[in-house]
Design an enzyme around this catalytic site. Sequence first.
Site, PDB file in Angstrom:
ATOM      1  N   THR A 204       0.771  -1.255   0.016  1.00  0.00           N
ATOM      2  CA  THR A 204      -0.123   0.002   0.143  1.00  0.00           C
ATOM      3  C   THR A 204       0.839   1.189  -0.043  1.00  0.00           C
ATOM      4  O   THR A 204       1.812   1.265   0.546  1.00  0.00           O
ATOM      5  CB  THR A 204      -0.994   0.056   1.278  1.00  0.00           C
ATOM      6  OG1 THR A 204      -1.735   1.190   1.401  1.00  0.00           O
ATOM      7  CG2 THR A 204      -0.180  -0.253   2.615  1.00  0.00           C
TER       8      THR A 204
ATOM      9  N   SER B 136      -2.896   3.397  10.236  1.00  0.00           N
ATOM     10  CA  SER B 136      -3.864   2.577  11.013  1.00  0.00           C
ATOM     11  C   SER B 136      -2.984   1.225  11.321  1.00  0.00           C
ATOM     12  O   SER B 136      -2.065   0.950  10.798  1.00  0.00           O
ATOM     13  CB  SER B 136      -4.993   2.051  10.082  1.00  0.00           C
ATOM     14  OG  SER B 136      -4.753   1.285   8.891  1.00  0.00           O
TER      15      SER B 136
ATOM     16  N   TYR C  74      -4.001  -1.766  10.078  1.00  0.00           N
ATOM     17  CA  TYR C  74      -4.043  -2.189   8.777  1.00  0.00           C
ATOM     18  C   TYR C  74      -2.526  -1.938   8.125  1.00  0.00           C
ATOM     19  O   TYR C  74      -1.907  -2.821   7.639  1.00  0.00           O
ATOM     20  CB  TYR C  74      -5.152  -2.265   7.892  1.00  0.00           C
ATOM     21  CG  TYR C  74      -4.802  -2.175   6.560  1.00  0.00           C
ATOM     22  CD1 TYR C  74      -4.493  -3.341   5.867  1.00  0.00           C
ATOM     23  CD2 TYR C  74      -4.694  -1.131   5.667  1.00  0.00           C
ATOM     24  CE1 TYR C  74      -4.124  -3.441   4.421  1.00  0.00           C
ATOM     25  CE2 TYR C  74      -4.379  -1.008   4.410  1.00  0.00           C
ATOM     26  CZ  TYR C  74      -4.070  -2.238   3.638  1.00  0.00           C
ATOM     27  OH  TYR C  74      -3.649  -2.230   2.349  1.00  0.00           O
ATOM     28  N   HIS C  75      -2.341  -0.357   8.010  1.00  0.00           N
ATOM     29  CA  HIS C  75      -1.258  -0.231   7.300  1.00  0.00           C
ATOM     30  C   HIS C  75      -0.088  -0.581   8.055  1.00  0.00           C
ATOM     31  O   HIS C  75       0.936  -0.912   7.327  1.00  0.00           O
ATOM     32  CB  HIS C  75      -1.519   1.561   7.238  1.00  0.00           C
ATOM     33  CG  HIS C  75      -2.465   2.042   6.117  1.00  0.00           C
ATOM     34  ND1 HIS C  75      -3.691   2.387   6.708  1.00  0.00           N
ATOM     35  CD2 HIS C  75      -2.450   1.953   4.794  1.00  0.00           C
ATOM     36  CE1 HIS C  75      -4.347   2.734   5.515  1.00  0.00           C
ATOM     37  NE2 HIS C  75      -3.507   2.735   4.435  1.00  0.00           N
TER      38      HIS C  75
ATOM     39  N   LYS D 101       1.446  -3.716   6.792  1.00  0.00           N
ATOM     40  CA  LYS D 101       2.073  -3.726   5.468  1.00  0.00           C
ATOM     41  C   LYS D 101       3.557  -3.191   5.609  1.00  0.00           C
ATOM     42  O   LYS D 101       4.418  -3.491   4.927  1.00  0.00           O
ATOM     43  CB  LYS D 101       1.207  -2.759   4.627  1.00  0.00           C
ATOM     44  CG  LYS D 101      -0.102  -3.417   4.123  1.00  0.00           C
ATOM     45  CD  LYS D 101      -0.107  -4.559   3.095  1.00  0.00           C
ATOM     46  CE  LYS D 101      -1.480  -4.791   2.617  1.00  0.00           C
ATOM     47  NZ  LYS D 101      -1.430  -5.894   1.589  1.00  0.00           N
TER      48      LYS D 101
HETATM   49  N1  USQ Z   1     -12.834   9.221   3.732  1.00  0.00           N
HETATM   50  C1  USQ Z   1     -13.839  10.131   3.553  1.00  0.00           C
HETATM   51  N2  USQ Z   1     -15.091   9.648   3.614  1.00  0.00           N
HETATM   52  C2  USQ Z   1     -15.297   8.291   3.288  1.00  0.00           C
HETATM   53  C3  USQ Z   1     -14.222   7.557   3.418  1.00  0.00           C
HETATM   54  C4  USQ Z   1     -13.103   7.814   3.452  1.00  0.00           C
HETATM   55  O1  USQ Z   1     -13.428  11.613   3.699  1.00  0.00           O
HETATM   56  O2  USQ Z   1     -16.546   7.949   3.283  1.00  0.00           O
HETATM   57  C5  USQ Z   1     -11.268   9.642   3.617  1.00  0.00           C
HETATM   58  C6  USQ Z   1     -10.630   9.093   4.655  1.00  0.00           C
HETATM   59  O3  USQ Z   1     -10.701   9.963   6.080  1.00  0.00           O
HETATM   60  C7  USQ Z   1      -9.065   9.087   4.179  1.00  0.00           C
HETATM   61  C8  USQ Z   1      -9.326   8.944   2.536  1.00  0.00           C
HETATM   62  O4  USQ Z   1     -10.834   9.440   2.287  1.00  0.00           O
HETATM   63  O5  USQ Z   1      -8.676  10.349   4.451  1.00  0.00           O
HETATM   64  C9  USQ Z   1      -9.076   7.620   2.202  1.00  0.00           C
HETATM   65  O6  USQ Z   1      -9.938   6.541   3.137  1.00  0.00           O
HETATM   66  P1  USQ Z   1     -10.382   5.128   2.195  1.00  0.00           P
HETATM   67  O7  USQ Z   1     -11.000   4.451   2.953  1.00  0.00           O
HETATM   68  O8  USQ Z   1     -10.685   5.474   0.692  1.00  0.00           O
HETATM   69  O9  USQ Z   1      -8.827   4.422   2.050  1.00  0.00           O
HETATM   70  P2  USQ Z   1      -7.919   3.785   3.210  1.00  0.00           P
HETATM   71  O10 USQ Z   1      -8.442   3.479   4.505  1.00  0.00           O
HETATM   72  O11 USQ Z   1      -6.489   4.571   2.959  1.00  0.00           O
HETATM   73  O12 USQ Z   1      -7.594   2.208   2.753  1.00  0.00           O
HETATM   74  C10 USQ Z   1      -7.657   2.018   0.988  1.00  0.00           C
HETATM   75  C11 USQ Z   1      -7.834   0.538   1.152  1.00  0.00           C
HETATM   76  C12 USQ Z   1      -6.518  -0.040   1.585  1.00  0.00           C
HETATM   77  C13 USQ Z   1      -5.374   0.462   0.669  1.00  0.00           C
HETATM   78  C14 USQ Z   1      -5.237   2.087   0.733  1.00  0.00           C
HETATM   79  C15 USQ Z   1      -4.410   2.679  -0.079  1.00  0.00           C
HETATM   80  O13 USQ Z   1      -8.914  -0.179   1.740  1.00  0.00           O
HETATM   81  O14 USQ Z   1      -6.462  -1.309   1.241  1.00  0.00           O
HETATM   82  O15 USQ Z   1      -4.060  -0.020   1.160  1.00  0.00           O
HETATM   83  O16 USQ Z   1      -6.710   2.497   0.362  1.00  0.00           O
HETATM   84  S1  USQ Z   1      -3.856   4.063   0.519  1.00  0.00           S
HETATM   85  O17 USQ Z   1      -4.801   4.958   0.837  1.00  0.00           O
HETATM   86  O18 USQ Z   1      -2.955   4.984  -0.502  1.00  0.00           O
HETATM   87  O19 USQ Z   1      -2.778   3.540   1.527  1.00  0.00           O
END
Ligand code: USQ
Length: 406
Positions: free
Chosen positions: A145, A187, A189-190, A193
């Site tokens: 990730t 998190s 989860y992160h 990784k």
């Molecule tokens: N967010 C909102 N509203 C929502 C959902 C999320 O504002 O309804 C915000 C979160 O607070 C965060 C961002 O959007 O700041 C990203 O959240 P996300 O749920 O889209 O992504 P994340 O939790 O980071 O995890 C997802 C995948 C994970 C992958 C990661 C890549 O579930 O498996 O590793 O994206 S990355 O984000 O580049 O680390």
Amino acid sequence: MKIAVLGGDGFVGWPTSLHLSDAGHEIHILDNLSRRWIDTELGVQSLTPMDSIQERTRVWHAETGRRIHFHLIDLAKDYELLKGWFARHRPDAIIHFAEQRAAPYSMKSDRHKNYTVNNNVNATHNLLNAMVELDLDAHLVHLGTMGVYGYSTVGAAIPEGYLPVGIETMDGRTVSQEILYPSNPGSIYHMTKCLDQQLFAFYAKNDGLRITDLHQGIVWGTHTEQTRRHAQLVNRFDYDGDYGTVLNRFLIQAAIGYPLTVHGTGGQTRAFIHIQDSVRCIEIALKNPPQRGGRVEIFNQMTETHRVRDLAEMVAGMTGAQIAWLPNPRKEAAENDLVVKNEKFLNLGLAPTTLGEGLLEEIVDVAKKFAYRVDRSRVPAVSAWTRDIAAKVEHDPEGKRLKSVS
Ligand code: USQ
């Protein structure tokens, strides 16, 4: 190639299995179906109706004449079964998706933290351990990730895995080294990784395993060329507060008339990639394995960066949806910039699918088609990162905790 796809029943694993089968490879999915059990635990379901893995592979065979084999194995718990399977099949390549991948799920409770750490770290270590024990010279491609780097604004582009540093020696010289970019998980989860990264570095150095780690951004979209071929090949599509990711959630919310759930000011900038590019990147990585004895190959698997509020405003502009500015259930920087290097995939021929209205509208159409399957009470993200935050972010299925709606 004979390819083992660990976690091949999941959101990226399934379209990857189809893509590589279509390209002529012999595909074996190893999966414990945990993602389906978690749906049951949470009382949610994929927006798209998913068949059993056996039915999916049967339909693929009927459509294309190609077989995808399925083996029910829990990597984290069934070490001997996994090792026995590798000993019998000796795949040329292994793709490792078999981890719990949702940050909010990993932060739900102490039990979910334990589960995520035990599952993800054991799965990765069992796999590496078995490869060494069997002298299996397969190329291992892992889905990592972008979150291993963290998202703080440092005013420099994030490199592809390694950072050149100068270290001052005791006699006043400066020696250069390349180190893994300092990990900064947001998190549990992160964090798993980040632990994976250390395991990979050790096994590449100590045992000469050939490993590629793909630092992937947030995936958007649902269909790929192969999943479009038959209704029963459809990919899963998560909308709930734990597993739905931000852009897909906004598109589904727009389709069902639910105000777009922006956390805080929506100032978080993240990296994104379309699901079709994700499967292409994995194929490119497979074709470009590192040398035995070399270091872990790392690619940044993303094509563009966007700020959350810009995405919400774009989706609102496209669909007429309202935006809800919510208290943020996560502990994360309210605003951050993000610049990411991704030349490696571009140089190897990736032509990025960027956010275009056509594809976004297609997703809204899919969401409208299956809107009758959505449980609106499962849309809010209620998993809080700390006790302090939990006190402010109460579970409210009707969305009454909305701060304001614009
Ligand atoms: N967010 C909102 N509203 C929502 C959902 C999320 O504002 O309804 C915000 C979160 O607070 C965060 C961002 O959007 O700041 C990203 O959240 P996300 O749920 O889209 O992504 P994340 O939790 O980071 O995890 C997802 C995948 C994970 C992958 C990661 C890549 O579930 O498996 O590793 O994206 S990355 O984000 O580049 O680390």
